[in-house]
Motif scaffolding. Structure first.
Motif, PDB file in Angstrom:
ATOM      1  N   ARG A 200      -6.708   4.751  -2.232  1.00  0.00           N
ATOM      2  CA  ARG A 200      -7.067   5.656  -1.142  1.00  0.00           C
ATOM      3  C   ARG A 200      -5.819   6.430  -0.726  1.00  0.00           C
ATOM      4  NH1 ARG A 200      -7.848   0.765   3.321  1.00  0.00           N
ATOM      5  NH2 ARG A 200      -5.628   0.510   3.851  1.00  0.00           N
ATOM      6  N   HIS A 201      -5.910   7.236   0.327  1.00  0.00           N
ATOM      7  CA  HIS A 201      -4.734   7.967   0.807  1.00  0.00           C
ATOM      8  C   HIS A 201      -3.807   7.078   1.636  1.00  0.00           C
ATOM      9  CE1 HIS A 201      -5.779  11.915  -0.687  1.00  0.00           C
ATOM     10  NE2 HIS A 201      -6.984  11.827  -0.153  1.00  0.00           N
ATOM     11  N   ASP A 202      -4.363   6.208   2.442  1.00  0.00           N
ATOM     12  CA  ASP A 202      -3.548   5.353   3.314  1.00  0.00           C
ATOM     13  C   ASP A 202      -3.018   4.142   2.552  1.00  0.00           C
ATOM     14  OD1 ASP A 202      -4.038   7.017   5.471  1.00  0.00           O
ATOM     15  OD2 ASP A 202      -5.820   5.877   6.101  1.00  0.00           O
ATOM     16  N   PRO A 203      -1.837   3.651   2.894  1.00  0.00           N
ATOM     17  CA  PRO A 203      -1.288   2.460   2.241  1.00  0.00           C
ATOM     18  C   PRO A 203      -2.217   1.254   2.400  1.00  0.00           C
ATOM     19  CG  PRO A 203       0.421   3.590   3.481  1.00  0.00           C
ATOM     20  CD  PRO A 203      -0.879   4.251   3.848  1.00  0.00           C
ATOM     21  N   HIS A 204      -2.112   0.341   1.426  1.00  0.00           N
ATOM     22  CA  HIS A 204      -2.935  -0.870   1.392  1.00  0.00           C
ATOM     23  C   HIS A 204      -2.038  -2.018   0.949  1.00  0.00           C
ATOM     24  CE1 HIS A 204      -5.969  -3.744  -0.120  1.00  0.00           C
ATOM     25  NE2 HIS A 204      -6.813  -3.145   0.697  1.00  0.00           N
ATOM     26  N   HIS A 209      -1.528   3.516  -3.238  1.00  0.00           N
ATOM     27  CA  HIS A 209      -2.279   4.623  -2.677  1.00  0.00           C
ATOM     28  C   HIS A 209      -1.838   5.916  -3.361  1.00  0.00           C
ATOM     29  CE1 HIS A 209       1.393   4.217  -0.295  1.00  0.00           C
ATOM     30  NE2 HIS A 209       1.286   5.492   0.038  1.00  0.00           N
ATOM     31  N   GLU A 211      -0.297   8.806  -2.657  1.00  0.00           N
ATOM     32  CA  GLU A 211       1.074   9.315  -2.574  1.00  0.00           C
ATOM     33  C   GLU A 211       2.038   8.445  -3.384  1.00  0.00           C
ATOM     34  OE1 GLU A 211       4.468  10.482   0.799  1.00  0.00           O
ATOM     35  OE2 GLU A 211       2.553   9.611   1.400  1.00  0.00           O
ATOM     36  N   ASP A 233     -12.831   6.629   0.045  1.00  0.00           N
ATOM     37  CA  ASP A 233     -11.975   7.541   0.800  1.00  0.00           C
ATOM     38  C   ASP A 233     -11.654   8.807   0.008  1.00  0.00           C
ATOM     39  OD1 ASP A 233     -11.310   4.602   1.417  1.00  0.00           O
ATOM     40  OD2 ASP A 233     -10.593   5.633   3.212  1.00  0.00           O
ATOM     41  N   THR A 239      -9.733  15.658  -3.956  1.00  0.00           N
ATOM     42  CA  THR A 239      -8.494  14.951  -4.267  1.00  0.00           C
ATOM     43  C   THR A 239      -7.836  15.529  -5.502  1.00  0.00           C
ATOM     44  OG1 THR A 239      -9.474  12.939  -3.332  1.00  0.00           O
ATOM     45  CG2 THR A 239      -7.455  12.683  -4.610  1.00  0.00           C
TER      46      THR A 239
END
Length: 261
Positions: A200-204, A209, A211, A233, A239
Motif C-alpha cells: 500500500r502507500h502507507d508503511p506497514h 510500501h 515509496e 489501497d 498507481t
C-alpha cells in the motif's frame, strides 16, 4: 533459455475485492483491481514450476489452464501462500514420480503440520498428494537446479521473521518482504526483472510500501520491476500513473518473458 512468468495472483492475504468492503478499488470494474492471493507460474524447457500455492490456487489453475506441474517452491508458511497445497493432489497423480516440493526448514515444518495426512508414514490416506519434500539450504545464495535452471535462495525480512525469496536467471521474486537484508543485496544485481512486495502507500510492519519499493528498485537498478502482494489501497491505473515507466503494478494473469539460464 527463455522462460515465461505468469502472475497467478497479486493480492494481499485478504484478496481484492476484500470481503465486506465497498471502497472504490473493491468495487472497480477494472479487472486489474481483482487480485487473488499471491503466486507465480514459471514455464521453461517444457516444464512448469510454481512458487507458492495459496487458497485461490484451484481457481488460478483453471483460469490459466494448468494441467501439470513439475515442481513447487515455497517462500514461507503463511496461509495465503500454502493453503492451496491440497489442490496439488490431482496434478501429482499425473507424474511418474513424486512431485518435488522445495521449502526452507520452518516452512517445511508448517506444511508437514498442516497437511499431516499427506506425510504420515502409517495409515497414510491413499489419495493424498504424491509429493517429496526437499529442505533447502538456508545460506544466502545457495542454489538447486531444476530442469537446467538454477534457483537461488534470497533471504528477505518479513516483519519479525526471515523468509525465502528466489532468484532464477535474470529474475527475482521477493513477495512478502518488509526489507532486504545487506547479505541479500549482492544476490540481486544485474537483474532483468525484479518482483517485490508493495502492499500500500502507507508503511506497514511486515510488508514494503510503494515509496520504499520504488527506492529499492532505484538502488538495485533492474531493467524492469513489478509490484505484487497489493491491497485495496492501490488502484491499478492511478498507481501506475505515479510510477516511473520501468516500474509497473503486476496484475493477475500478466505474463512476462525473461532469460532463466
Amino acid at each position: 533459455m527463455e522462460a515465461t512468468l505468469t502472475f497467478l495472483g497479486t493480492g494481499t492475504s485478504m484478496g481484492v475485492p476484500t470481503l465486506g468492503c465497498d471502497c472504490a478499488v473493491c468495487t472497480s470494474p477494472d479487472p486489474r483491481n481483482r487480485r487473488t492471493r499471491p503466486s507465480i507460474l514459471l514455464q521453461y524447457n517444457n516444464h512448469t514450476v510454481l512458487v507458492d500455492t495459496g487458497p485461490d490456487f484451484h481457481a488460478q489453475a483453471l483460469r490459466e489452464g494448468i494441467r501439470h506441474v513439475d515442481a513447487v517452491l515455497y517462500t514461507h508458511g503463511h496461509a495465503d501462500h500454502v493453503m492451496g497445497f491440497d489442490d496439488l493432489r490431482p496434478l501429482s497423480f499425473r507424474l511418474k514420480d513424486n512431485l518435488p516440493i522445495y521449502a526452507d526448514d520452518e516452512t517445511a515444518r508448517n506444511i508437514e503440520r498442516i497437511f499431516e495426512y499427506t506425510f504420515r508414514e502409517k495409515d497414510r490416506y491413499p489419495t493424498s498428494a504424491q509429493v517429496e519434500l526437499h529442505r533447502i539450504d538456508l545460506t544466502p545464495g545457495s542454489g538447486f537446479d531444476l530442469f537446467h535452471a538454477c534457483f537461488r535462495r534470497v533471504p528477505v525480512t518479513h516483519g519479525r521473521q526471515e523468509i525465502t525469496g528466489y532468484r532464477f536467471g535474470g529474475a527475482a521474486y521477493l513477495t512478502d518482504m518488509s526489507d532486504i537484508p545487506p547479505e541479500s543485496m549482492p544476490l540481486l544485481q544485474d537483474l532483468d526483472v525484479l518482483i517485490l512486495d508493495a502492499l500500500r502507500h502507507d508503511p506497514h510492519p511486515s510488508h514494503s510500501h510503494v515509496e520504499k519499493s520504488v527506492a529499492l528498485v532505484e538502488q538495485l537498478k533492474p531493467r524492469r520491476a513489478y509490484f505484487t502482494h497489493m491491497g485495496h489501497d492501490l488502484d491499478h491505473e492511478a498507481t501506475d500513473a505515479l510510477l516511473p515507466p520501468h516500474i509497473r503494478l503486476a496484475y493477475d494473469g500478466l505474463k512476462i518473458n525473461f532469460e532463466i539460464a
